[in-house]
Scaffold this motif. Structure first.
Motif, PDB file in Angstrom:
ATOM      1  N   SER A 221      50.116  44.786  40.655  1.00 34.64           N
ATOM      2  CA  SER A 221      48.844  44.529  41.146  1.00 34.64           C
ATOM      3  C   SER A 221      48.015  44.074  40.293  1.00 34.64           C
ATOM      4  CB  SER A 221      48.089  44.746  41.832  1.00 34.64           C
ATOM      5  OG  SER A 221      49.229  45.488  43.229  1.00 34.64           O
ATOM      6  N   TRP A 222      47.609  42.765  40.156  1.00 40.46           N
ATOM      7  CA  TRP A 222      46.122  42.685  38.298  1.00 40.46           C
ATOM      8  C   TRP A 222      45.110  42.198  38.907  1.00 40.46           C
ATOM      9  CZ3 TRP A 222      48.542  41.461  33.721  1.00 40.46           C
ATOM     10  CH2 TRP A 222      49.297  41.426  33.861  1.00 40.46           C
ATOM     11  N   TYR A 223      44.506  43.768  37.954  1.00 36.82           N
ATOM     12  CA  TYR A 223      42.509  43.650  38.446  1.00 36.82           C
ATOM     13  C   TYR A 223      42.116  43.396  36.805  1.00 36.82           C
ATOM     14  CZ  TYR A 223      43.777  46.586  42.343  1.00 36.82           C
ATOM     15  OH  TYR A 223      44.304  46.768  43.945  1.00 36.82           O
ATOM     16  N   GLN A 224      40.761  42.103  37.515  1.00 40.42           N
ATOM     17  CA  GLN A 224      39.696  41.804  36.236  1.00 40.42           C
ATOM     18  C   GLN A 224      38.371  42.654  36.041  1.00 40.42           C
ATOM     19  OE1 GLN A 224      37.150  38.594  37.066  1.00 40.42           O
ATOM     20  NE2 GLN A 224      38.526  37.656  35.037  1.00 40.42           N
ATOM     21  N   GLN A 225      38.452  43.271  35.239  1.00 43.46           N
ATOM     22  CA  GLN A 225      37.011  43.996  34.731  1.00 43.46           C
ATOM     23  C   GLN A 225      36.180  43.291  33.678  1.00 43.46           C
ATOM     24  OE1 GLN A 225      37.647  48.322  33.995  1.00 43.46           O
ATOM     25  NE2 GLN A 225      36.468  48.583  35.107  1.00 43.46           N
ATOM     26  N   ALA A 226      34.878  43.004  34.377  1.00 41.59           N
ATOM     27  CA  ALA A 226      33.669  42.462  33.145  1.00 41.59           C
ATOM     28  C   ALA A 226      33.573  43.399  33.022  1.00 41.59           C
ATOM     29  CB  ALA A 226      32.920  41.660  34.220  1.00 41.59           C
ATOM     30  N   LEU A 227      32.542  43.813  31.541  1.00 42.15           N
ATOM     31  CA  LEU A 227      31.790  44.648  31.482  1.00 42.15           C
ATOM     32  C   LEU A 227      31.031  45.125  32.424  1.00 42.15           C
ATOM     33  CD1 LEU A 227      31.872  46.051  28.549  1.00 42.15           C
ATOM     34  CD2 LEU A 227      29.996  44.257  27.938  1.00 42.15           C
ATOM     35  N   GLY A 228      30.706  46.348  32.375  1.00 41.29           N
ATOM     36  CA  GLY A 228      29.897  47.279  33.349  1.00 41.29           C
ATOM     37  C   GLY A 228      30.140  47.024  35.171  1.00 41.29           C
ATOM     38  N   GLN A 229      31.002  47.090  35.478  1.00 44.12           N
ATOM     39  CA  GLN A 229      31.468  46.715  36.876  1.00 44.12           C
ATOM     40  C   GLN A 229      32.429  46.658  36.963  1.00 44.12           C
ATOM     41  OE1 GLN A 229      29.226  44.590  38.771  1.00 44.12           O
ATOM     42  NE2 GLN A 229      27.977  44.565  37.078  1.00 44.12           N
TER      43      GLN A 229
ATOM     44  N   ASP B   2      35.530  34.072  32.211  1.00 43.90           N
ATOM     45  CA  ASP B   2      36.809  34.819  32.153  1.00 43.90           C
ATOM     46  C   ASP B   2      37.375  36.216  31.173  1.00 43.90           C
ATOM     47  OD1 ASP B   2      38.425  31.356  32.701  1.00 43.90           O
ATOM     48  OD2 ASP B   2      37.682  33.243  33.762  1.00 43.90           O
ATOM     49  N   SER B   3      36.303  36.093  30.561  1.00 41.86           N
ATOM     50  CA  SER B   3      35.762  37.127  29.083  1.00 41.86           C
ATOM     51  C   SER B   3      35.824  38.612  29.922  1.00 41.86           C
ATOM     52  CB  SER B   3      34.935  37.084  28.124  1.00 41.86           C
ATOM     53  OG  SER B   3      35.209  36.244  27.828  1.00 41.86           O
ATOM     54  N   ALA B   4      36.883  39.556  29.937  1.00 41.38           N
ATOM     55  CA  ALA B   4      36.923  40.506  31.110  1.00 41.38           C
ATOM     56  C   ALA B   4      38.343  41.152  30.345  1.00 41.38           C
ATOM     57  CB  ALA B   4      37.047  40.848  32.375  1.00 41.38           C
ATOM     58  N   LEU B   5      38.079  42.241  30.705  1.00 43.46           N
ATOM     59  CA  LEU B   5      39.900  43.255  30.401  1.00 43.46           C
ATOM     60  C   LEU B   5      40.764  43.289  31.529  1.00 43.46           C
ATOM     61  CD1 LEU B   5      41.008  46.055  29.376  1.00 43.46           C
ATOM     62  CD2 LEU B   5      39.593  47.992  31.011  1.00 43.46           C
ATOM     63  N   TYR B   6      41.442  42.747  31.223  1.00 43.86           N
ATOM     64  CA  TYR B   6      42.913  42.221  32.923  1.00 43.86           C
ATOM     65  C   TYR B   6      43.650  44.033  33.173  1.00 43.86           C
ATOM     66  CZ  TYR B   6      40.984  37.799  33.251  1.00 43.86           C
ATOM     67  OH  TYR B   6      40.243  36.997  33.037  1.00 43.86           O
ATOM     68  N   LEU B   7      43.018  44.291  33.827  1.00 42.32           N
ATOM     69  CA  LEU B   7      44.878  45.356  34.028  1.00 42.32           C
ATOM     70  C   LEU B   7      45.320  45.234  34.890  1.00 42.32           C
ATOM     71  CD1 LEU B   7      41.138  47.725  34.776  1.00 42.32           C
ATOM     72  CD2 LEU B   7      43.088  48.143  32.919  1.00 42.32           C
ATOM     73  N   CYS B   8      46.729  45.589  35.111  1.00 39.86           N
ATOM     74  CA  CYS B   8      47.736  45.996  35.887  1.00 39.86           C
ATOM     75  C   CYS B   8      48.092  46.771  36.766  1.00 39.86           C
ATOM     76  CB  CYS B   8      49.050  45.467  34.496  1.00 39.86           C
ATOM     77  SG  CYS B   8      50.426  45.889  35.664  1.00 39.86           S
ATOM     78  N   ALA B   9      48.453  46.592  37.452  1.00 39.35           N
ATOM     79  CA  ALA B   9      48.740  48.618  38.143  1.00 39.35           C
ATOM     80  C   ALA B   9      50.306  48.371  39.244  1.00 39.35           C
ATOM     81  CB  ALA B   9      47.589  48.844  39.509  1.00 39.35           C
ATOM     82  N   SER B  10      51.069  49.294  38.669  1.00 36.18           N
ATOM     83  CA  SER B  10      52.109  49.426  40.068  1.00 36.18           C
ATOM     84  C   SER B  10      51.966  50.881  41.002  1.00 36.18           C
ATOM     85  CB  SER B  10      53.388  49.583  38.555  1.00 36.18           C
ATOM     86  OG  SER B  10      53.637  50.833  38.416  1.00 36.18           O
ATOM     87  N   SER B  11      53.356  50.501  42.145  1.00 39.24           N
ATOM     88  CA  SER B  11      53.350  51.130  42.645  1.00 39.24           C
ATOM     89  C   SER B  11      54.521  50.596  43.234  1.00 39.24           C
ATOM     90  CB  SER B  11      52.492  50.845  43.857  1.00 39.24           C
ATOM     91  OG  SER B  11      52.113  49.632  44.431  1.00 39.24           O
ATOM     92  N   LEU B  12      55.023  51.842  44.464  1.00 34.80           N
ATOM     93  CA  LEU B  12      56.079  51.727  44.956  1.00 34.80           C
ATOM     94  C   LEU B  12      56.711  50.922  46.453  1.00 34.80           C
ATOM     95  CD1 LEU B  12      59.181  51.874  44.903  1.00 34.80           C
ATOM     96  CD2 LEU B  12      59.043  54.384  45.380  1.00 34.80           C
ATOM     97  N   GLY B  13      56.842  49.705  46.254  1.00 35.61           N
ATOM     98  CA  GLY B  13      57.265  49.468  48.050  1.00 35.61           C
ATOM     99  C   GLY B  13      55.477  49.206  48.305  1.00 35.61           C
ATOM    100  N   VAL B  14      55.819  48.645  49.741  1.00 37.34           N
ATOM    101  CA  VAL B  14      54.936  47.987  50.348  1.00 37.34           C
ATOM    102  C   VAL B  14      54.184  48.227  51.890  1.00 37.34           C
ATOM    103  CG1 VAL B  14      54.612  45.057  49.009  1.00 37.34           C
ATOM    104  CG2 VAL B  14      55.805  45.774  50.579  1.00 37.34           C
ATOM    105  N   GLY B  15      53.259  48.164  52.232  1.00 31.98           N
ATOM    106  CA  GLY B  15      53.237  48.029  53.757  1.00 31.98           C
ATOM    107  C   GLY B  15      52.941  49.304  54.017  1.00 31.98           C
TER     108      GLY B  15
END
Lengths: 111, 114
Positions: free
Chosen positions: B33-41, B85-98
């Protein structure tokens, strides 16, 4: 849009004191998670509490969940300078697998 | 046991350019999964990939696209960059879905758009 709202936005305490952070959310959930973030870097998972649980402990952390009030709290006991970080609550939005984060509480623990 | 890795650490681009960010999931994980984190958010969900397909998408324009490879690694592409679009872009991983699961986050890529 962000679902959760942490309170307070910032908290400054002395080492050894307890820190309590609150989170409110808007929609029904299956679970709520708390994460820690140091200096704008990656998030570290702290604890997950399911909607049918009321309280959960992990080391110095205690999380409570009140689904009737749509709120949760994170208590850090006997805080340390290393606990200085931003803390975020995240919900699953009632079944979605995406995490919906609040704006976070910035905790400063002074030595 | 390698955790989630992201590259590059920092990136500076100008408006209108395109950028590609990369993520390798934690060993044994298959969902990114990908997330965008703006400053202070707090982080905001962009999209999720599983079995090389986009499964869920947040409220982001089509300028944001992604890809997942057979080895489960993933890329986030942003076209026609805007200052916002300036931000910290975070990637998260997990196992499986549902089902409910813990997501493991990488250190992030800080993107600055000038």
């Amino acid at each position: 849009s962000q679902q959760g709202e942490e309170d307070p936005q910032a908290l400054s305490i002395q080492e050894g004191e307890n820190a309590t952070m609150n989170c409110s959310y808007k929609t029904s959930i299956n679970n709520l998670q708390w994460y820690r973030q140091n200096s704008g870097r990656g998030l570290v998972h702290l604890i997950l509490i399911r909607s049918n649980e009321r309280e959960k402990h992990s080391g110095r952390l205690r999380v409570t969940l009140d689904t009737s009030k749509k709120s949760s709290s994170l208590l850090i006991t006997a805080s340390r300078a290393a606990d200085t970080a931003s803390y975020f609550c995240a919900t699953d939005g009632g079944g979605s697998e995406k995490l919906v984060f609040g704006k976070g509480t910035k905790l400063t623990v002074n030595p | 046991d390698a955790g989630v890795t992201q590259s590059p650490t920092h990136l500076i681009k100008t408006r209108g350019q395109q950028v590609t960010l990369r993520c390798s999931p934690k060993s044994g994980h298959d969902t990114v999964s990908w997330y965008q984190q703006a400053l202070g958010q707090g982080p905001q969900f962009i999209f999720q990939y599983y079995e090389e397909e986009e499964r869920q998408r947040g409220n982001f324009p089509d300028r944001f696209s992604g890809h997942q490879f057979p080895n489960y690694s993933s890329e986030l592409n942003v076209n026609a960059l805007l200052l916002g679009d300036s931000a910290l872009y975070l990637c998260a991983s997990s196992l499986g879905v549902g089902r409910i699961r813990e997501q493991f986050f990488g250190p992030g890529t800080r993107l600055t758009v000038l």
